[in-house]
Design a protein around this motif. Structure first.
Motif, PDB file in Angstrom:
ATOM      1  N   PRO A  23       0.799  -1.235   0.000  1.00  6.16           N
ATOM      2  CA  PRO A  23       0.000   0.000   0.000  1.00  6.16           C
ATOM      3  C   PRO A  23       0.828   1.280   0.000  1.00  6.16           C
ATOM      4  O   PRO A  23       0.307   2.353  -0.337  1.00  6.16           O
ATOM      5  N   SER A  24       2.116   1.204   0.368  1.00  6.27           N
ATOM      6  CA  SER A  24       2.941   2.415   0.405  1.00  6.27           C
ATOM      7  C   SER A  24       3.621   2.702  -0.933  1.00  6.27           C
ATOM      8  O   SER A  24       4.187   3.783  -1.112  1.00  6.27           O
ATOM      9  N   VAL A  29       5.737   6.378  -6.212  1.00  8.34           N
ATOM     10  CA  VAL A  29       5.523   6.818  -7.595  1.00  8.34           C
ATOM     11  C   VAL A  29       5.128   8.289  -7.632  1.00  8.34           C
ATOM     12  O   VAL A  29       5.660   9.072  -8.427  1.00  8.34           O
ATOM     13  N   SER A  30       4.192   8.687  -6.784  1.00  7.30           N
ATOM     14  CA  SER A  30       3.698  10.066  -6.789  1.00  7.30           C
ATOM     15  C   SER A  30       4.795  11.077  -6.476  1.00  7.30           C
ATOM     16  O   SER A  30       4.878  12.137  -7.100  1.00  7.30           O
ATOM     17  N   GLN A  31       5.659  10.736  -5.526  1.00  9.56           N
ATOM     18  CA  GLN A  31       6.727  11.663  -5.141  1.00  9.56           C
ATOM     19  C   GLN A  31       7.805  11.761  -6.206  1.00  9.56           C
ATOM     20  O   GLN A  31       8.439  12.803  -6.368  1.00  9.56           O
ATOM     21  N   LYS A  53      14.818  -1.465  -0.591  1.00  7.54           N
ATOM     22  CA  LYS A  53      15.822  -1.926   0.373  1.00  7.54           C
ATOM     23  C   LYS A  53      15.432  -1.590   1.807  1.00  7.54           C
ATOM     24  O   LYS A  53      15.606  -2.410   2.716  1.00  7.54           O
ATOM     25  N   GLY A  54      14.868  -0.382   2.014  1.00  6.49           N
ATOM     26  CA  GLY A  54      14.601   0.063   3.378  1.00  6.49           C
ATOM     27  C   GLY A  54      13.263  -0.345   3.937  1.00  6.49           C
ATOM     28  O   GLY A  54      13.126  -0.555   5.152  1.00  6.49           O
ATOM     29  N   LYS A  55      12.222  -0.475   3.091  1.00  4.70           N
ATOM     30  CA  LYS A  55      10.872  -0.757   3.608  1.00  4.70           C
ATOM     31  C   LYS A  55      10.316  -2.087   3.108  1.00  4.70           C
ATOM     32  O   LYS A  55       9.887  -2.912   3.898  1.00  4.70           O
ATOM     33  N   ASP A  97       0.005 -14.161   4.388  1.00  7.43           N
ATOM     34  CA  ASP A  97      -0.792 -14.266   3.162  1.00  7.43           C
ATOM     35  C   ASP A  97      -0.398 -13.177   2.174  1.00  7.43           C
ATOM     36  O   ASP A  97      -0.306 -13.418   0.961  1.00  7.43           O
ATOM     37  N   SER A  98      -0.162 -11.968   2.677  1.00  8.24           N
ATOM     38  CA  SER A  98       0.273 -10.871   1.817  1.00  8.24           C
ATOM     39  C   SER A  98       1.645 -11.161   1.209  1.00  8.24           C
ATOM     40  O   SER A  98       1.874 -10.918   0.013  1.00  8.24           O
TER      41      SER A  98
END
Length: 254
Positions: A23-24, A29-31, A53-55, A97-98
């Motif tokens: 979801p993040s 993309v927007s930024q 790498k970070g999230k 599951d995700s």
């Protein structure tokens, strides 16, 4: 999905369709998409790599960690039931599951197959398909012009190189050529047709061309698939505000 070194070199950027399940990711993309298309793709490559790498992390490591935690909780609950542990188990199962969906998307993209068995997870199938395709794409040996097998890697490369040289060269060096200006039967474009062909593509034409492509087949030179632009078209398709149609038709096309 962290980059790995290949022969001492950092792995090149590769877009992964499993990112779309996080979801993040739309915020990344927007930024990044604030400048012209070419600059935006460069910004996105940097920011997406850092976000990955970070999230987002390594989905295989996350899967292994989640399975270990769930197994530990289930053992503890078997010895001493606890509402806290049961709630934690449910949360971890949802997270697992995700991750499994992300893993399936990862192998689906790498295998480049267009069909799947409905109702079952196909991770093993996609994994095997990827390995089979990778093996099939390797040239380990080749027959020469007299039918002898060439097995040495350097010799195989040289044989293929000479073959291409032979295809794109000719022994008819002194062959005469007809002057095209003398040919009256040669078809010609009208002025209107030339203007249509040489004109800049409209946003509608670009969108129609983008949607005519399969979402996650081979990516473009920027390593972004058509599916990326289709998914985020409200963000990346605003050509009039951040660039021009030339961006999509030039170096920055997908």
């Amino acid at each position: 999905m962290t980059p790995r070194a290949i022969n001492g070199r950092k792995r090149l950027f590769r877009f992964q369709s499993c990112w779309l399940l996080d979801p993040s990711f739309p915020n990344v993309v927007s930024q990044a998409w604030r400048d012209s298309l070419v600059d935006a793709i460069g910004n996105f490559t940097i920011e997406a790599s850092a976000w990955n790498k970070g999230k987002f992390g390594n989905i295989f490591a996350k899967k292994k960690n989640l399975l270990a935690r769930i197994n530990g909780i289930q053992r503890a609950v078997a010895l001493k039931p606890s509402n806290f542990l049961l709630n934690l188990e449910n949360d971890l199962l949802k997270e697992l599951d995700s991750v499994l969906n992300q893993e399936e998307e990862f192998w689906a993209l790498k295998s480049r197959v267009n069909w799947m068995i409905q109702g079952d997870r196909n991770t093993a199938f996609y994994h095997v398909s990827t390995l089979v395709r990778r093996k099939r794409n390797q040239i380990l040996a080749i027959k020469d012009n007299v039918g002898e097998w060439i097995n040495e890697e350097d010799s195989v490369k040289e044989f293929i190189r000479k073959g291409f040289i032979g295809i794109y060269s000719t022994s008819l060096a002194n062959a005469s050529r007809i002057n095209p200006t003398l040919s009256h039967s040669q078809p010609r474009l009208s002025d209107v047709e030339r203007d249509i062909i040489s004109g800049v593509a409209s946003e509608e034409e670009i969108r129609n061309a983008m949607w005519s492509l399969k979402p996650f087949k081979a990516p473009g030179p920027d390593e972004l698939h058509a599916g990326f632009f289709q998914k985020f078209w409200p963000v990346v398709g605003g050509i009039g505000d951040r660039g021009s149609e030339e961006d999509f038709c030039g170096e920055g096309n997908a």
